[in-house]
Design an enzyme around this catalytic site. Structure first.
Site, PDB file in Angstrom:
ATOM      1  N   ASN A   1       0.820  -1.219   0.000  1.00 20.92           N
ATOM      2  CA  ASN A   1       0.000   0.000   0.000  1.00 20.92           C
ATOM      3  C   ASN A   1       0.852   1.266   0.000  1.00 20.92           C
ATOM      4  OD1 ASN A   1      -2.395  -1.402  -0.080  1.00 20.92           O
ATOM      5  ND2 ASN A   1      -2.727  -1.326   2.125  1.00 20.92           N
TER       6      ASN A   1
ATOM      7  N   ARG B   1       1.767 -10.151  -3.174  1.00 18.03           N
ATOM      8  CA  ARG B   1       1.834 -11.612  -3.255  1.00 18.03           C
ATOM      9  C   ARG B   1       3.201 -12.121  -2.829  1.00 18.03           C
ATOM     10  NH1 ARG B   1       0.103 -14.881  -8.155  1.00 18.03           N
ATOM     11  NH2 ARG B   1       0.559 -16.410  -6.530  1.00 18.03           N
TER      12      ARG B   1
ATOM     13  N   ASP C   1       2.468   1.401  -9.805  1.00 20.62           N
ATOM     14  CA  ASP C   1       1.102   0.894  -9.905  1.00 20.62           C
ATOM     15  C   ASP C   1       1.091  -0.543 -10.422  1.00 20.62           C
ATOM     16  OD1 ASP C   1      -1.769   1.187  -9.759  1.00 20.62           O
ATOM     17  OD2 ASP C   1      -1.774   1.292 -11.938  1.00 20.62           O
TER      18      ASP C   1
ATOM     19  N   ASP D   1       2.816  -3.001  -7.231  1.00 26.16           N
ATOM     20  CA  ASP D   1       2.300  -3.055  -5.857  1.00 26.16           C
ATOM     21  C   ASP D   1       1.630  -4.393  -5.546  1.00 26.16           C
ATOM     22  OD1 ASP D   1       0.143  -2.581  -7.522  1.00 26.16           O
ATOM     23  OD2 ASP D   1      -0.539  -0.767  -6.501  1.00 26.16           O
TER      24      ASP D   1
ATOM     25  N   ASP E   1      -6.471   5.159  -8.255  1.00 21.10           N
ATOM     26  CA  ASP E   1      -6.482   5.251  -9.725  1.00 21.10           C
ATOM     27  C   ASP E   1      -7.621   6.148 -10.198  1.00 21.10           C
ATOM     28  OD1 ASP E   1      -4.272   3.680 -10.105  1.00 21.10           O
ATOM     29  OD2 ASP E   1      -5.376   1.847 -10.552  1.00 21.10           O
TER      30      ASP E   1
ATOM     31  N   ASP F   1      -5.794   0.639  -4.243  1.00 21.09           N
ATOM     32  CA  ASP F   1      -5.190   0.799  -5.564  1.00 21.09           C
ATOM     33  C   ASP F   1      -6.172   1.426  -6.551  1.00 21.09           C
ATOM     34  OD1 ASP F   1      -3.721   0.624  -7.857  1.00 21.09           O
ATOM     35  OD2 ASP F   1      -3.475  -1.528  -7.842  1.00 21.09           O
ATOM     36  N   HIS F   2      -7.340   0.813  -6.694  1.00 11.84           N
ATOM     37  CA  HIS F   2      -8.306   1.303  -7.668  1.00 11.84           C
ATOM     38  C   HIS F   2      -8.926   2.628  -7.245  1.00 11.84           C
ATOM     39  CE1 HIS F   2      -8.914  -3.042  -9.329  1.00 11.84           C
ATOM     40  NE2 HIS F   2      -7.796  -2.472  -9.733  1.00 11.84           N
TER      41      HIS F   2
END
Length: 358
Positions: A51, A112, A104, A107, A129, A125-126
């Protein structure tokens, strides 16, 4: 504002069951960008939080916006007779945009890699965005600017809305189908330095939704429920357009940068609420409450009841930004205090296939 107004118990419960599912058939993304991002993430320290990577990339775009606000506040620096933006600013802007795009892309891979994936990562994230759209569009506008050889501020306003609606289209697809069809336009536009947040055309979205309907996998059976997420964005577009068209002082020409920022931030707030609903598999609310005071502000502006329209747009923009930040902080706070489940972060392919399931 109480925190429960932002995230309901049903939404928190839905996050517990959430699994990221996406389709990415873009050859540029699959064969070029993902291998590049896979190489980049290997050199990142494992202690670096995903994050934080997401937020750092977003802040590069914000810094670009602020930097060009200083050198080209009214978007007229590229016009004849005005002092042009220094060359080093464009070099820095290009570098910051590349870094933002790269971060972007890595991340989710970092999430993972460190086994720290959560639904909050995708939402974060979104959500950023959706806000980044306005910052990049405004930055690109400074390249050609307004004036005889550029593009009018009204034209850019409608171009911005095309970008914004294109962005929300992908999340509308996921709200109805459960699958995020990753846009070709996003990666391609970054490489050719055009629009930052332009997903694939609406025709593909309707095709994907129609396919889901035929296979009985649509999550919402009625047309009303399926198109409900568009109500608030359309109302936001109408309210802001009424202000643009009927403004007594032609506010868009007087303060284009601030007006774009206000519209883009309000749009991000509306979009984030849709993202929360589609991730938690809950019903989208018909109306975003932010539009209620905005309707009042627009009424005060177009009727001339507030004499200083410039002051009004500044105050309202500040309110919208603070409201959106409060929303984001509240959602993160509620989530982190009520759930400890781990699900994958956005844009993190498990293999190099075109469909990413988790």
């Amino acid at each position: 504002m109480a925190l429960y107004e932002y995230v309901t118990r049903d939404q928190l419960s839905g996050f517990d069951k959430y699994k990221y599912s996406a389709v990415d058939s873009n050859p540029l993304s699959v064969y070029v960008m993902h291998p590049f991002w896979n190489s980049v993430v290997k050199v990142m320290p494992r202690w670096l939080a995903p994050n934080l990577i997401t937020f750092t990339g977003f802040m590069f775009l914000v810094f670009n916006f602020l930097m060009l606000s200083f050198y080209d506040y009214h978007f007229d620096a590229s016009a004849e007779g005005y002092s042009h933006v220094p060359s080093w600013v464009w070099v820095a802007a290009g570098l910051f945009n590349f870094l933002a795009y790269t971060l972007d892309g890595v991340d989710g891979k970092q999430a993972r890699r460190t086994n720290s994936s959560t639904p909050l990562g995708e939402l974060f994230d979104h959500g950023l965005d959706s806000w980044a759209c306005v910052f990049f569009v405004a930055t690109v506008y400074s390249i050609f600017g307004r004036g005889p050889s550029g593009v009018g501020v009204a034209t850019l306003y409608y171009i911005l809305w095309v970008v914004l609606f294109s962005f929300i289209l992908s999340h509308w697809e996921k709200y109805n189908t459960g699958i995020l069809f990753l846009p070709w336009g996003y990666d391609i536009s970054q490489v050719v330095s055009r629009k930052h947040c332009t997903p694939h055309p609406s025709g593909f979205s309707l095709f994907n939704s129609r396919g889901a309907s035929r296979s009985n996998t649509l999550k919402h059976s009625s047309m009303y429920e399926a198109f409900l997420p568009f109500l608030s964005p359309v109302l936001l577009f109408l309210l802001s357009s009424v202000w643009v068209i009927f403004s007594p002082s032609n506010i868009l020409h007087q303060q284009p940068r601030v007006f774009y920022l206000m519209v883009g931030t309000a749009f991000a707030n509306v979009t984030c609420k849709l993202i929360v609903c589609q991730m938690s598999n809950t019903r989208c609310q018909p109306l975003s409450w932010l539009l209620v005071p905005m309707a009042t502000v627009v009424l005060l502006a177009v009727t001339g009841l507030v004499a200083n329209e410039t002051l009004l747009i500044y105050v309202w923009t500040a309110v919208v930004i603070l409201t959106h930040i409060h929303y984001g902080v509240s959602v993160v706070s509620v989530y982190t205090h009520t759930t400890h489940t781990h699900t994958p972060h956005a844009r993190t392919p498990q293999t190099h296939t075109h469909t990413h399931h988790f």
